[in-house]
Design an enzyme around this catalytic site. Structure first.
Site, PDB file in Angstrom:
ATOM      1  N   ASN A 202       0.847  -1.202   0.000  1.00 39.57           N
ATOM      2  CA  ASN A 202       0.000   0.000   0.000  1.00 39.57           C
ATOM      3  C   ASN A 202       0.880   1.250   0.000  1.00 39.57           C
ATOM      4  OD1 ASN A 202       0.546   0.807   2.862  1.00 39.57           O
ATOM      5  ND2 ASN A 202      -0.346  -1.212   3.224  1.00 39.57           N
TER       6      ASN A 202
ATOM      7  N   ASP B 142      -3.968  -6.644   5.053  1.00 39.63           N
ATOM      8  CA  ASP B 142      -4.900  -7.567   5.701  1.00 39.63           C
ATOM      9  C   ASP B 142      -4.810  -8.969   5.102  1.00 39.63           C
ATOM     10  OD1 ASP B 142      -6.098  -5.871   7.595  1.00 39.63           O
ATOM     11  OD2 ASP B 142      -7.224  -4.877   5.997  1.00 39.63           O
TER      12      ASP B 142
ATOM     13  N   LYS C 252       9.349 -16.780 -10.799  1.00 35.43           N
ATOM     14  CA  LYS C 252       8.505 -15.725 -11.356  1.00 35.43           C
ATOM     15  C   LYS C 252       7.272 -16.332 -12.038  1.00 35.43           C
ATOM     16  CE  LYS C 252       8.554 -12.103 -14.779  1.00 35.43           C
ATOM     17  NZ  LYS C 252       9.184 -11.649 -16.008  1.00 35.43           N
TER      18      LYS C 252
ATOM     19  N   PHE D 236      -4.607   3.233  14.720  1.00 37.97           N
ATOM     20  CA  PHE D 236      -4.854   4.220  13.662  1.00 37.97           C
ATOM     21  C   PHE D 236      -5.916   3.664  12.738  1.00 37.97           C
ATOM     22  CE2 PHE D 236      -1.600   7.481  14.209  1.00 37.97           C
ATOM     23  CZ  PHE D 236      -0.924   6.916  15.287  1.00 37.97           C
TER      24      PHE D 236
ATOM     25  N   LYS E  47     -13.435   0.045  15.394  1.00 36.68           N
ATOM     26  CA  LYS E  47     -12.088  -0.521  15.567  1.00 36.68           C
ATOM     27  C   LYS E  47     -11.641  -0.400  17.022  1.00 36.68           C
ATOM     28  CE  LYS E  47     -10.816   0.081  10.817  1.00 36.68           C
ATOM     29  NZ  LYS E  47     -10.156   0.798   9.759  1.00 36.68           N
TER      30      LYS E  47
ATOM     31  N   LYS F 259     -10.983  -3.865  18.912  1.00 36.47           N
ATOM     32  CA  LYS F 259      -9.572  -4.188  19.191  1.00 36.47           C
ATOM     33  C   LYS F 259      -9.164  -3.794  20.607  1.00 36.47           C
ATOM     34  CE  LYS F 259      -8.479  -3.680  14.292  1.00 36.47           C
ATOM     35  NZ  LYS F 259      -7.443  -3.643  13.277  1.00 36.47           N
TER      36      LYS F 259
END
Ligand code: CTP
Length: 402
Positions: A208, A277, A287, A322, A336, A340
């Site tokens: 990301n 995730d 490859k 975060f 969250k 959590k």
């Protein structure tokens, strides 16, 4: 906090030199004593009289000044400083300092100074991005010199990009933290930062846009305030801040294992990393060849949710998560926090300008376990890091946030 403090302010030759006048005014208003050192080039932009009038003190210009030589100008300036700030700092100054060149009053004072040193670069965006300048910044940070990230916007030279000097108020706010108390002595922080990479084959991966900037800023700020800091970082292009213990990892599972091994000794956890995730169900040893297929189906497996696992551990360590969202910010962030078992969640809306991945600023909404919420204005990630540490300390001391 500024009352009675000695600040040496170096001014280099750049158009932003005029903004340094406002910075002097802010320091003086807050009760600090300011000695201004100007380079020869700075005097092309602003006159010494401006700084002399605002600081109420003589301005220092020359390395060899017969009138002041008795006290050896650069040494006495360096000795008396509680803080040395250079704003604006040019590419030339960064280069000279990184190379150990001390050939004028400002560079000799910088090198002789044992107090915290903060450089506030301002320059053309191409100069800032030039590999030589990048190398100098990395090197200076490794030596413990603080370097504020320049702001992005329209530059005086007509270019648009990163290189603007941040506003005097922002510099002032950051220096408050450098002068501030070492209030995290005795705390051990675990900070995770950056993206994770989930490999598909020897040359491809899923990841990301996280740049690691926020997590590194927290690690740096915490170390400045006296904490022991473990920084578990995914692959990013930045050097570990001075005084921080870096644990480089690649994948989410590696990050999980490292975090679990370190967490027992930690009193606060900032889970800043953008953890993938999912990972490919299998990593191909060779490859992947495209062959004749017009489509390719990837099977993914869930990665461990590191933060959720931390939330289930016994102990009274502070857990700060975060949440980067593109919609329903507060609802998702609150969910969250509850799922959590967090003390605080720092939520940012990725669609807001100046927030999220890859930019120097952030705009966040804080949600606390006790139901309270707080909206912070847009600020640099360096400053936000200090604000988050303030909140964490207040949670630690009072068990709640006001
Ligand atoms: N996190 C984690 N391990 C994961 C995923 C996320 O520790 N496998 C942590 C992040 O470091 C962050 C928080 O959980 O502090 C929220 O991450 P985010 O990606 O926003 O949310 P998710 O919990 O993954 O939820 P969703 O993908 O549904 O938004």
């Amino acid at each position: 906090m500024f009352e009675g403090k000695e600040i040496v302010l170096g001014v280099c030759g750049g158009i932003a030199a005029y903004k340094a006048a406002e910075l002097v005014r802010l320091y003086v208003k807050a009760g600090a004593r300011v000695s201004v050192v100007m380079t020869a080039a700075a005097r092309q932009f602003v006159t010494p009289l401006t700084f002399q009038t605002l600081s109420g003190r003589p301005v220092f210009l020359e390395l060899f000044d017969p009138a002041r030589e008795q006290e050896i100008g650069h040494i006495s300036l360096a000795d008396r400083a509680d803080l040395l700030v250079v704003a604006p700092a040019t590419a030339n100054l960064l280069g000279k300092m990184a190379a150990g060149i001390a050939d004028d009053l400002l560079t000799t004072t910088l090198m002789a100074c044992k107090a915290p040193r903060l450089l506030v670069p301002a320059m053309n965006s191409n100069m800032w991005e030039d590999p030589i300048c990048r190398r100098n910044v990395v090197q200076l940070r490794e030596f413990g010199v603080q370097i504020m990230e320049p702001a992005t916007g329209m530059l005086a030279c007509g270019w648009e990009g990163q290189g603007k000097m941040p506003e005097p108020q922002e510099i002032f706010d950051l220096t408050r933290n450098l002068l501030g108390p070492r209030d995290l002595v005795g705390e051990t922080l675990l900070v995770t930062a950056g993206p994770t990479r989930e490999e598909l084959d020897p040359m491809r991966f899923l990841s990301n846009h996280s740049s690691g900037r926020m997590g590194y800023a927290i690690a740096r700020a915490a170390a400045e305030r006296g904490a022991r800091v473990h920084l578990v970082s995914g692959p990013v292009e930045r050097a570990a801040p001075a005084g921080v213990e870096l644990h480089p990892v690649i994948s989410a599972r590696e990050m999980h294992d490292r975090v679990m091994a370190l967490v027992k000794d930690c009193s606060m956890v900032f889970k800043t990393a953008a953890v993938a995730d999912f990972r490919p169900a299998c990593r191909h040893a060779q490859k992947i060849k495209k062959g004749a297929d017009l489509s390719l189906r990837l099977e993914l497996r869930r990665n461990p949710d590191i933060l959720a696992e931390l939330g289930r551990l016994p102990g009274d360590r502070l857990l700060i998560g975060f949440a980067a969202e593109t919609e329903h910010l507060r609802e998702h962030a609150r969910r969250k926090l509850e799922e959590k078992n967090l003390d605080l969640v720092v939520a940012n809306d990725l669609t807001v300008e100046g927030a999220g991945f890859g930019v120097e600023t952030n705009v966040v909404h804080l949600l606390y376990r006790n139901g309270k919420e707080e909206e912070l204005p847009r600020m640099s990630k360096d400053l936000l890091a200090h604000r988050l540490l303030d909140r964490a300390l207040s949670l630690r001391q009072t068990g709640t946030f006001h």
